[in-house]
Design a protein around this motif. Structure first.
Motif, PDB file in Angstrom:
ATOM      1  N   SER A 137       1.678 -10.767 -38.370  1.00  0.00           N
ATOM      2  CA  SER A 137       0.416 -11.074 -39.047  1.00  0.00           C
ATOM      3  C   SER A 137      -0.583 -11.524 -37.989  1.00  0.00           C
ATOM      4  O   SER A 137      -0.198 -11.865 -36.860  1.00  0.00           O
ATOM      5  N   LEU A 138      -1.843 -11.566 -38.373  1.00  0.00           N
ATOM      6  CA  LEU A 138      -2.874 -12.007 -37.433  1.00  0.00           C
ATOM      7  C   LEU A 138      -2.567 -13.413 -36.919  1.00  0.00           C
ATOM      8  O   LEU A 138      -2.694 -13.692 -35.727  1.00  0.00           O
ATOM      9  N   GLY A 139      -2.148 -14.287 -37.827  1.00  0.00           N
ATOM     10  CA  GLY A 139      -1.845 -15.670 -37.432  1.00  0.00           C
ATOM     11  C   GLY A 139      -0.721 -15.746 -36.413  1.00  0.00           C
ATOM     12  O   GLY A 139      -0.801 -16.520 -35.445  1.00  0.00           O
ATOM     13  N   MET A 140       0.326 -14.958 -36.618  1.00  0.00           N
ATOM     14  CA  MET A 140       1.452 -14.957 -35.675  1.00  0.00           C
ATOM     15  C   MET A 140       1.010 -14.431 -34.313  1.00  0.00           C
ATOM     16  O   MET A 140       1.367 -14.988 -33.275  1.00  0.00           O
ATOM     17  N   VAL A 141       0.244 -13.355 -34.331  1.00  0.00           N
ATOM     18  CA  VAL A 141      -0.216 -12.768 -33.067  1.00  0.00           C
ATOM     19  C   VAL A 141      -1.110 -13.766 -32.323  1.00  0.00           C
ATOM     20  O   VAL A 141      -0.960 -13.971 -31.118  1.00  0.00           O
ATOM     21  N   GLN A 142      -2.001 -14.418 -33.062  1.00  0.00           N
ATOM     22  CA  GLN A 142      -2.878 -15.419 -32.444  1.00  0.00           C
ATOM     23  C   GLN A 142      -2.070 -16.555 -31.819  1.00  0.00           C
ATOM     24  O   GLN A 142      -2.343 -16.991 -30.709  1.00  0.00           O
ATOM     25  N   MET A 143      -1.103 -17.023 -32.582  1.00  0.00           N
ATOM     26  CA  MET A 143      -0.309 -18.166 -32.124  1.00  0.00           C
ATOM     27  C   MET A 143       0.432 -17.833 -30.825  1.00  0.00           C
ATOM     28  O   MET A 143       0.388 -18.600 -29.866  1.00  0.00           O
ATOM     29  N   PHE A 144       1.093 -16.682 -30.794  1.00  0.00           N
ATOM     30  CA  PHE A 144       1.853 -16.335 -29.585  1.00  0.00           C
ATOM     31  C   PHE A 144       0.931 -15.862 -28.458  1.00  0.00           C
ATOM     32  O   PHE A 144       1.279 -15.980 -27.282  1.00  0.00           O
ATOM     33  N   PHE A 145      -0.251 -15.377 -28.821  1.00  0.00           N
ATOM     34  CA  PHE A 145      -1.228 -15.032 -27.783  1.00  0.00           C
ATOM     35  C   PHE A 145      -1.680 -16.303 -27.055  1.00  0.00           C
ATOM     36  O   PHE A 145      -1.811 -16.313 -25.829  1.00  0.00           O
ATOM     37  N   ASP A 146      -1.906 -17.378 -27.802  1.00  0.00           N
ATOM     38  CA  ASP A 146      -2.296 -18.652 -27.174  1.00  0.00           C
ATOM     39  C   ASP A 146      -1.238 -19.112 -26.174  1.00  0.00           C
ATOM     40  O   ASP A 146      -1.554 -19.617 -25.104  1.00  0.00           O
ATOM     41  N   ARG A 147       0.021 -18.922 -26.532  1.00  0.00           N
ATOM     42  CA  ARG A 147       1.110 -19.286 -25.611  1.00  0.00           C
ATOM     43  C   ARG A 147       1.092 -18.402 -24.370  1.00  0.00           C
ATOM     44  O   ARG A 147       1.327 -18.864 -23.264  1.00  0.00           O
ATOM     45  N   LEU A 148       0.842 -17.111 -24.607  1.00  0.00           N
ATOM     46  CA  LEU A 148       0.795 -16.168 -23.486  1.00  0.00           C
ATOM     47  C   LEU A 148      -0.322 -16.550 -22.511  1.00  0.00           C
ATOM     48  O   LEU A 148      -0.128 -16.532 -21.299  1.00  0.00           O
ATOM     49  N   VAL A 149      -1.466 -16.920 -23.061  1.00  0.00           N
ATOM     50  CA  VAL A 149      -2.602 -17.311 -22.209  1.00  0.00           C
ATOM     51  C   VAL A 149      -2.207 -18.495 -21.326  1.00  0.00           C
ATOM     52  O   VAL A 149      -2.439 -18.483 -20.110  1.00  0.00           O
ATOM     53  N   ALA A 150      -1.578 -19.497 -21.932  1.00  0.00           N
ATOM     54  CA  ALA A 150      -1.173 -20.684 -21.169  1.00  0.00           C
ATOM     55  C   ALA A 150      -0.189 -20.307 -20.064  1.00  0.00           C
ATOM     56  O   ALA A 150      -0.284 -20.793 -18.936  1.00  0.00           O
ATOM     57  N   GLU A 151       0.726 -19.403 -20.401  1.00  0.00           N
ATOM     58  CA  GLU A 151       1.741 -18.993 -19.431  1.00  0.00           C
ATOM     59  C   GLU A 151       1.108 -18.196 -18.278  1.00  0.00           C
ATOM     60  O   GLU A 151       1.412 -18.429 -17.111  1.00  0.00           O
ATOM     61  N   VAL A 152       0.221 -17.284 -18.619  1.00  0.00           N
ATOM     62  CA  VAL A 152      -0.412 -16.433 -17.609  1.00  0.00           C
ATOM     63  C   VAL A 152      -1.332 -17.260 -16.705  1.00  0.00           C
ATOM     64  O   VAL A 152      -1.407 -17.041 -15.502  1.00  0.00           O
ATOM     65  N   GLN A 153      -2.010 -18.245 -17.304  1.00  0.00           N
ATOM     66  CA  GLN A 153      -2.917 -19.079 -16.510  1.00  0.00           C
ATOM     67  C   GLN A 153      -2.173 -19.861 -15.435  1.00  0.00           C
ATOM     68  O   GLN A 153      -2.747 -20.234 -14.421  1.00  0.00           O
ATOM     69  N   ALA A 154      -0.896 -20.108 -15.678  1.00  0.00           N
ATOM     70  CA  ALA A 154      -0.108 -20.875 -14.711  1.00  0.00           C
ATOM     71  C   ALA A 154       0.528 -19.996 -13.627  1.00  0.00           C
ATOM     72  O   ALA A 154       1.135 -20.515 -12.683  1.00  0.00           O
ATOM     73  N   LEU A 155       0.372 -18.686 -13.735  1.00  0.00           N
ATOM     74  CA  LEU A 155       1.001 -17.793 -12.743  1.00  0.00           C
ATOM     75  C   LEU A 155       0.299 -17.906 -11.391  1.00  0.00           C
ATOM     76  O   LEU A 155      -0.921 -17.717 -11.321  1.00  0.00           O
ATOM     77  N   PRO A 156       1.045 -18.174 -10.325  1.00  0.00           N
ATOM     78  CA  PRO A 156       0.404 -18.303  -9.003  1.00  0.00           C
ATOM     79  C   PRO A 156      -0.177 -16.996  -8.487  1.00  0.00           C
ATOM     80  O   PRO A 156      -1.087 -17.001  -7.668  1.00  0.00           O
ATOM     81  N   GLU A 157       0.308 -15.875  -9.003  1.00  0.00           N
ATOM     82  CA  GLU A 157      -0.149 -14.571  -8.516  1.00  0.00           C
ATOM     83  C   GLU A 157      -1.655 -14.383  -8.697  1.00  0.00           C
ATOM     84  O   GLU A 157      -2.297 -13.706  -7.901  1.00  0.00           O
TER      85      GLU A 157
END
Lengths: 116, 164
Positions: B111-131
């Motif tokens: 659902s849109l809500g699920m995608v949004q929720m896990f997208f927020d997690r992905l953003v946090a994870e990607v922002q922490a990537l040293p690459e």
């Protein structure tokens, strides 16, 4: 359905002792329509997970010929989540562990009935 | 993004995007940068689909950004299109280096809500990537063209970027 009705329904539900969050959720999109939550309760993730839980349980209920799903109640160490079908939406209540669950269920069903 | 940086970033994005696909239960997912370079993808089997979606995503991102500026909304968080059978979620994925774009296609399994929720997690994870801190931007027209070709050659290689 008016926004005023949504707000009235939620205010009544959120006044029940022990309720930390009350929301009306678009069951298909999994997003909150209206929410009244205490600090620390995040409406968007709760709405997404509650809608997903309700939809999956509804499919399971259909799978075993239990008919249409009315309510899902989740019990955890620190609290409860009650989700009730309200047509295109669902009423969701997040409550503390020691809350009066019977009263909360009653109010959730009243809210759902008012929205159908 | 330069070819050597591209390889490193593509590798770094593989696991976070794979987790996003699995947890959010999306069918297909693509991560591109503003120039249309494909940095990660899951679920696509045809390269022409990837190329087309990458180009359209970059264009939609630019258009949404311009619309947000015109309407004084400043930033936009996502575009959502609900089709009859499938839905599309397109969102800017902010990193310390540059703004990327994620496109996810999902059906009734999510659902849109699920995608949004896990997208927020992905953003946090990607922002922490040293690459992303080490990656260097390209600045002129000729390097822009080279970068696009680098992205395209990755897509058309036998083992595409980030295939999960």
């Amino acid at each position: 359905m008016s926004n005023e009705l949504f707000v009235q329904v939620l205010q009544r539900l959120s006044r029940v002792p022990g309720v930390r969050g009350a929301m009306i959720v678009d069951i298909v999109a999994g997003v909150p329509v209206v929410a009244e939550v205490a600090e620390g309760v995040q409406p968007a993730p709760v709405a997404a997970l509650a809608a997903s839980l309700f939809q999956r349980t509804a499919r399971a209920a259909e799978g075993v010929a239990f008919g249409k799903l009315d309510t899902v109640q989740l019990e955890a160490d620190a609290g409860h989540v009650v989700v009730a079908d309200a047509g295109e939406t669902a009423v969701v209540a997040v409550a503390e562990r020691g809350a009066q669950l019977g009263l909360i269920r009653l109010e959730v069903h009243r809210a759902a009935e008012a929205l159908r | 993004m330069k070819r050597e940086d591209l390889d490193r970033v593509v590798a770094a994005l593989r696991d976070p995007t794979a987790r996003f696909v699995q947890e959010a239960r999306v069918r297909t997912c693509i991560v591109v940068n503003g120039a249309g370079q494909v940095l990660g993808q899951h679920g696509f089997t045809r390269s022409y689909q990837l190329v087309n979606i990458a180009a359209l995503a970059a264009a939609a991102h630019a258009a949404a950004g311009a619309l947000a500026r015109i309407t004084e909304a400043e930033r936009w968080t996502h575009l959502h299109n609900a089709g009859e059978r499938q839905q599309m979620f397109l969102a800017p994925l902010r990193t310390p280096f540059e703004e990327l774009i994620l496109v996810a296609i999902f059906d009734e399994a999510s659902s849109l809500g699920m995608v949004q929720m896990f997208f927020d997690r992905l953003v946090a994870e990607v922002q922490a990537l040293p690459e992303f801190r080490r990656a260097r931007a390209t600045s002129d027209a000729s390097s822009f063209e080279r970068d696009l070709e680098a992205g395209a050659s990755r897509i058309l290689s036998t083992d595409g970027p980030g295939e999960g």
